[in-house]
Design a protein around this motif. Sequence first.
Motif, PDB file in Angstrom:
ATOM      1  N   ASP A 172      -7.995 -17.230   5.771  1.00 17.60           N
ATOM      2  CA  ASP A 172      -8.143 -18.341   4.841  1.00 17.60           C
ATOM      3  C   ASP A 172      -8.469 -19.650   5.573  1.00 17.60           C
ATOM      4  N   LYS A 173      -7.707 -19.906   6.648  1.00 19.52           N
ATOM      5  CA  LYS A 173      -7.922 -21.138   7.431  1.00 19.52           C
ATOM      6  C   LYS A 173      -9.316 -21.134   8.051  1.00 19.52           C
ATOM      7  N   ARG A 174      -9.714 -19.953   8.545  1.00 17.62           N
ATOM      8  CA  ARG A 174     -11.005 -19.858   9.205  1.00 17.62           C
ATOM      9  C   ARG A 174     -12.128 -20.192   8.210  1.00 17.62           C
ATOM     10  N   ARG A 175     -12.002 -19.657   6.993  1.00 18.80           N
ATOM     11  CA  ARG A 175     -13.030 -19.924   5.977  1.00 18.80           C
ATOM     12  C   ARG A 175     -13.099 -21.409   5.635  1.00 18.80           C
ATOM     13  N   ARG A 176     -11.933 -22.038   5.500  1.00 14.98           N
ATOM     14  CA  ARG A 176     -11.917 -23.431   5.051  1.00 14.98           C
ATOM     15  C   ARG A 176     -12.412 -24.398   6.118  1.00 14.98           C
ATOM     16  N   SER A 177     -12.213 -24.039   7.408  1.00 13.72           N
ATOM     17  CA  SER A 177     -12.602 -24.959   8.482  1.00 13.72           C
ATOM     18  C   SER A 177     -13.904 -24.539   9.146  1.00 13.72           C
ATOM     19  N   LEU A 178     -14.567 -23.531   8.534  1.00 14.73           N
ATOM     20  CA  LEU A 178     -15.747 -22.912   9.146  1.00 14.73           C
ATOM     21  C   LEU A 178     -16.818 -23.925   9.562  1.00 14.73           C
ATOM     22  N   SER A 179     -17.069 -24.925   8.723  1.00 12.31           N
ATOM     23  CA  SER A 179     -18.176 -25.841   9.003  1.00 12.31           C
ATOM     24  C   SER A 179     -17.805 -26.882  10.055  1.00 12.31           C
ATOM     25  N   VAL A 180     -16.502 -26.984  10.375  1.00 10.29           N
ATOM     26  CA  VAL A 180     -16.058 -28.015  11.320  1.00 10.29           C
ATOM     27  C   VAL A 180     -15.718 -27.427  12.683  1.00 10.29           C
ATOM     28  N   LEU A 181     -14.926 -26.341  12.671  1.00  6.25           N
ATOM     29  CA  LEU A 181     -14.406 -25.802  13.926  1.00  6.25           C
ATOM     30  C   LEU A 181     -15.265 -24.652  14.446  1.00  6.25           C
ATOM     31  N   ILE A 221     -12.700 -32.674   5.768  1.00  6.01           N
ATOM     32  CA  ILE A 221     -12.610 -31.209   5.679  1.00  6.01           C
ATOM     33  C   ILE A 221     -11.456 -30.719   6.553  1.00  6.01           C
ATOM     34  N   ALA A 222     -10.754 -29.669   6.093  1.00  5.36           N
ATOM     35  CA  ALA A 222      -9.650 -29.095   6.863  1.00  5.36           C
ATOM     36  C   ALA A 222     -10.104 -28.754   8.279  1.00  5.36           C
ATOM     37  N   GLY A 223      -9.276 -29.111   9.256  1.00  2.00           N
ATOM     38  CA  GLY A 223      -9.616 -28.813  10.641  1.00  2.00           C
ATOM     39  C   GLY A 223     -10.229 -29.993  11.376  1.00  2.00           C
ATOM     40  N   THR A 224     -10.602 -31.046  10.641  1.00  2.00           N
ATOM     41  CA  THR A 224     -11.205 -32.219  11.253  1.00  2.00           C
ATOM     42  C   THR A 224     -10.179 -32.954  12.108  1.00  2.00           C
ATOM     43  N   GLY A 281      -0.432 -27.320   7.765  1.00  2.00           N
ATOM     44  CA  GLY A 281      -1.267 -28.111   6.862  1.00  2.00           C
ATOM     45  C   GLY A 281      -2.430 -27.290   6.334  1.00  2.00           C
ATOM     46  N   MET A 282      -3.072 -26.524   7.240  1.00  2.00           N
ATOM     47  CA  MET A 282      -4.221 -25.723   6.820  1.00  2.00           C
ATOM     48  C   MET A 282      -3.796 -24.516   5.995  1.00  2.00           C
ATOM     49  N   ALA A 283      -2.667 -23.900   6.361  1.00  2.00           N
ATOM     50  CA  ALA A 283      -2.204 -22.711   5.630  1.00  2.00           C
ATOM     51  C   ALA A 283      -1.807 -23.058   4.200  1.00  2.00           C
ATOM     52  N   LEU A 284      -1.222 -24.235   3.998  1.00  2.00           N
ATOM     53  CA  LEU A 284      -0.758 -24.621   2.662  1.00  2.00           C
ATOM     54  C   LEU A 284      -1.823 -25.381   1.870  1.00  2.00           C
ATOM     55  N   LYS A 285      -3.060 -25.383   2.414  1.00  2.00           N
ATOM     56  CA  LYS A 285      -4.195 -26.002   1.731  1.00  2.00           C
ATOM     57  C   LYS A 285      -3.947 -27.467   1.390  1.00  2.00           C
ATOM     58  N   SER A 286      -3.216 -28.156   2.263  1.00  2.00           N
ATOM     59  CA  SER A 286      -3.067 -29.602   2.112  1.00  2.00           C
ATOM     60  C   SER A 286      -4.452 -30.231   2.166  1.00  2.00           C
TER      61      SER A 286
END
Length: 268
Positions: free
Chosen positions: A72-81, A152-155, A135-140
Amino acid sequence: MLLDLIPRMLIGGTLAGVAAGYARRRHQLTLGGEYAAFAVGTAAAIGGFPWLISLAVFFYSSVQLTRWRAGDKRRRSLSVLPDARSRDAWQVLANGGLFAVAAVVWAFSGTWQVGLFGFGALATATADTWATEVGMALKSSPRSILGWQPVIAGTSGGVSAFGLAAAVVGAFVIALCAVYALTVPFDIPRLEAVFVGGLAGTIADSLLGATVQSRRWCDECQAWTERRVHTCGYRSRHRRGFRWMTNDLVNLLATCLGGAVAVGAWLP
Ligand SMILES: [Zn+2]
């Protein structure tokens, strides 16, 4: 002294080797990262059993929190990290290097300042890692620590409510470890010093991440990223911060600051 040191290093080295091997099999460490974790663990054992336990608390909690909703975290931060989520040697040393050095110095000339510095650095590394992973796991929804605009998450430089709560708990857990490692009777001033150091270091990490850390821009998507080649396939370009100020260097500076604040915050 030496007779005491050799069995400690052997036991510590073995445990560190097993733990690093476990993390590598779970794809959380590269081969270099495994060697670096082994070296940091052995150094912590030189500082003594409580130092090794404290490092284990940081290491084990970080591995577990990183695994939590990893896809889930990987998908959400894909464009940044970047794709590789395995920590390499530089990343391990940026987080645990100062603690390892302090452990060795502590073994040979144990002044309280050295102890507090090491634990302030470890509290920073723990609080910062927990903040990111929780923070990333709980979709903050993270916001920039500077301008408060959503990011974006991971920034780097992004902060969130759950992340901040996790940082407070992480710094407190390592502060408890410090009391165990640095004092025999329970000692509130030392607990407070390490706690304050860990939080100050974490905030410094976000501030440095939002200001001087190298940031790249994708012209195609009009978006910030840490990827050299963006997810759209176009090359990103350096646009803000110092080109040489990597995330690892920011982590190293933040742990150093966290250690220094812990020393300064201690009122004996
Ligand atoms: Zn793009």
